[in-house]
Design a protein around this motif. Structure first.
Motif, short mmCIF file in Angstrom:
data_model
loop_
_atom_site.label_atom_id
_atom_site.label_comp_id
_atom_site.label_asym_id
_atom_site.label_seq_id
_atom_site.Cartn_x
_atom_site.Cartn_y
_atom_site.Cartn_z
N PHE A 116 -38.14 71.86 9.68
CA PHE A 116 -36.99 71.55 10.29
C PHE A 116 -37.36 70.41 11.44
O PHE A 116 -38.23 70.42 12.14
CB PHE A 116 -36.50 72.76 11.15
N GLN A 117 -36.52 69.34 11.46
CA GLN A 117 -36.58 68.15 12.39
C GLN A 117 -35.82 67.88 13.53
O GLN A 117 -35.41 67.18 13.76
CB GLN A 117 -36.35 66.90 11.36
N SER A 118 -35.97 69.10 14.17
CA SER A 118 -35.36 69.14 15.60
C SER A 118 -35.99 69.96 16.70
O SER A 118 -36.40 71.04 16.18
CB SER A 118 -33.88 69.40 15.45
N ARG A 119 -35.90 69.63 17.98
CA ARG A 119 -36.36 70.40 18.83
C ARG A 119 -35.51 70.72 19.97
O ARG A 119 -35.28 71.55 20.96
CB ARG A 119 -37.43 69.73 19.69
N ASP A 120 -34.13 70.44 19.63
CA ASP A 120 -32.98 70.83 20.37
C ASP A 120 -32.42 72.29 20.52
O ASP A 120 -32.70 73.24 19.64
CB ASP A 120 -31.57 70.41 19.60
N LYS A 121 -32.40 72.57 21.69
CA LYS A 121 -32.28 74.19 22.17
C LYS A 121 -30.79 74.69 21.46
O LYS A 121 -29.88 74.11 21.33
CB LYS A 121 -31.82 74.05 23.59
N GLY A 122 -31.20 75.92 20.71
CA GLY A 122 -30.33 76.31 19.90
C GLY A 122 -29.98 75.91 18.57
O GLY A 122 -29.39 76.42 17.86
N ALA A 123 -30.99 74.75 17.99
CA ALA A 123 -30.94 74.18 16.92
C ALA A 123 -31.31 75.13 15.67
O ALA A 123 -32.36 76.00 16.08
CB ALA A 123 -31.20 72.97 16.60
N TYR A 124 -30.93 75.15 14.69
CA TYR A 124 -31.63 75.68 13.24
C TYR A 124 -31.02 75.26 12.05
O TYR A 124 -30.12 74.59 11.99
CB TYR A 124 -31.47 77.37 13.40
N SER A 125 -31.65 75.77 11.18
CA SER A 125 -31.16 75.55 9.69
C SER A 125 -31.67 76.59 8.72
O SER A 125 -32.76 77.14 8.86
CB SER A 125 -31.44 73.91 9.21
N GLY A 160 -26.39 67.80 16.17
CA GLY A 160 -26.97 67.07 17.15
C GLY A 160 -25.84 66.59 18.12
O GLY A 160 -24.80 66.57 17.81
N ALA A 161 -26.39 65.95 19.26
CA ALA A 161 -25.43 65.51 20.33
C ALA A 161 -24.76 64.16 19.71
O ALA A 161 -23.57 64.12 20.10
CB ALA A 161 -26.14 65.05 21.49
N ASN A 162 -25.19 63.71 18.72
CA ASN A 162 -24.58 62.53 17.96
C ASN A 162 -23.60 63.06 16.99
O ASN A 162 -22.87 62.30 16.55
CB ASN A 162 -25.63 61.75 17.35
N ASP A 176 -30.24 65.14 4.57
CA ASP A 176 -29.97 64.26 5.96
C ASP A 176 -28.48 64.16 5.99
O ASP A 176 -27.94 63.29 5.48
CB ASP A 176 -30.90 62.96 5.81
N ASN A 177 -27.89 64.96 6.92
CA ASN A 177 -26.52 64.84 7.12
C ASN A 177 -25.70 64.83 5.71
O ASN A 177 -24.66 63.93 5.62
CB ASN A 177 -26.06 63.69 8.02
N GLY A 178 -26.04 65.67 4.86
CA GLY A 178 -25.41 65.76 3.63
C GLY A 178 -25.81 65.02 2.67
O GLY A 178 -25.28 64.84 1.28
N LYS A 179 -26.91 63.96 2.72
CA LYS A 179 -27.33 63.19 1.75
C LYS A 179 -28.86 63.60 1.51
O LYS A 179 -29.57 64.11 2.51
CB LYS A 179 -27.34 61.87 1.75
N VAL A 180 -29.57 63.10 0.40
CA VAL A 180 -30.78 63.22 0.02
C VAL A 180 -31.64 61.93 0.32
O VAL A 180 -31.06 61.15 -0.25
CB VAL A 180 -31.41 63.86 -1.35
#
Length: 305
Positions: free
Chosen positions: A285-294, A156-158, A197-201
């Protein structure tokens, strides 16, 4: 003189034959070595073709793509058993035979399930294949175990990786409960959400806002709020890890890699016993950012009751 010349010729002949024999032997040894190496390579390639240990006969999948009516496409048993050859499913749920895993791929689209802004490539348990009406309670007991890994995800942007829900226990109203409180569907809150969540559960559960609520009052979704959440200490990052969820009457236990435990046996879990439930697993998936995916890999998944 002739005798001496013959001796010289014999010596030269023997020398030539010896050199030829040596060269032939060397050539034969190299060829055998090359053949052996090639066989090893072939065997190695064969060993790399692996299949996941997952029986999909009691699961349906929701995909991040909509049908003509604008609703997310779902594939139930028995069709899900042939998902690898399904053109619609292939971009979002497919086998990685080099890893021996099913990959669940999700990204923001216009295909969203009810009451959420996010999309998913996620399995939903069906105790009776093709039927959502048969589910389980905490009193019945339930167990789910998965071996999985985050394959890749965007940031994300952060600067943090986008998070996704990898396992759930979702509540469900019986038809009688639905009619009792005047709802138009059987949806109830999820008592358990497990995030990558950013590498953690990270684990989230529900808490009852009013502990004095009647059994009818707690059937309403707004009777429940979110707890503060819990992070396991161990980082999983992009490595394989094992998650276990053990449910019994009034108790829920989450286990990471068989060495970290989170136990819920409070009043909130005890009162949750009024609901039916079902397991979910995959990539919500918990994002609506453009181009985001997992992309989430599942190597193993098992459920028992």
């Amino acid at each position: 003189m002739n005798h001496f010349r013959k001796e010289i010729l014999n010596i030269l002949l023997i020398a030539i034959l010896s050199v030829n024999a040596f060269c032939y032997a060397q050539k034969s040894n190299v060829s055998a070595s090359e053949i052996k190496t090639e066989k090893k390579k072939k065997n190695k390639r064969k060993k790399k073709v692996r299949l996941p240990h997952i029986d999909l006969s009691h699961w349906k999948v929701t995909l991040p793509v909509a049908n003509a009516a604008g609703k997310p496409i779902e594939i139930s048993p028995p069709e899900i058993l042939n998902f690898a050859n399904n053109e619609v499913a292939r971009p979002y749920m497919y086998i990685d035979s080099t890893q021996g895993a099913i990959v669940f791929h999700a990204m923001p689209t216009n295909s969203k399930t009810r009451n959420t802004k996010y999309t998913r490539s996620e399995l939903r348990e069906q105790m009776v294949p093709g039927d959502n009406n048969k589910n389980w309670t905490f009193g019945d007991g339930a167990y789910m175990k998965g071996k999985l890994a985050m394959e890749e995800t965007t940031r994300g942007a952060n600067g943090k990786y986008h998070r996704t829900i990898i396992m759930q226990i979702h509540g469900r109203l019986t038809n009688e409960q639905r009619d009792l409180i005047g709802e138009d569907d059987n949806n109830a809150p999820p008592i358990l959400k497990i995030y990558w969540d950013n590498g953690k559960v990270r684990v989230k559960t529900k808490v009852l806002k009013n502990l004095s609520a009647t059994n009818e009052e707690l059937l309403h979704e707004d009777a429940w709020g979110d707890d503060d959440g819990f992070n396991f200490e161990q980082r999983v990052d992009f490595n394989k890890f094992i998650l276990e969820v053990k449910v019994s009457d009034g108790k829920m236990v989450i286990v990471l890699n068989k060495n970290e435990y989170k136990v819920y046996d409070n009043i909130h879990i005890k009162r949750w016993g009024v609901f039916e439930n079902y397991f979910k697993a995959g990539n919500y998936f918990q994002s609506r950012d453009k181009g985001a995916y997992s992309k989430v890999r599942y190597y193993e998944l098992e459920v028992s009751h």
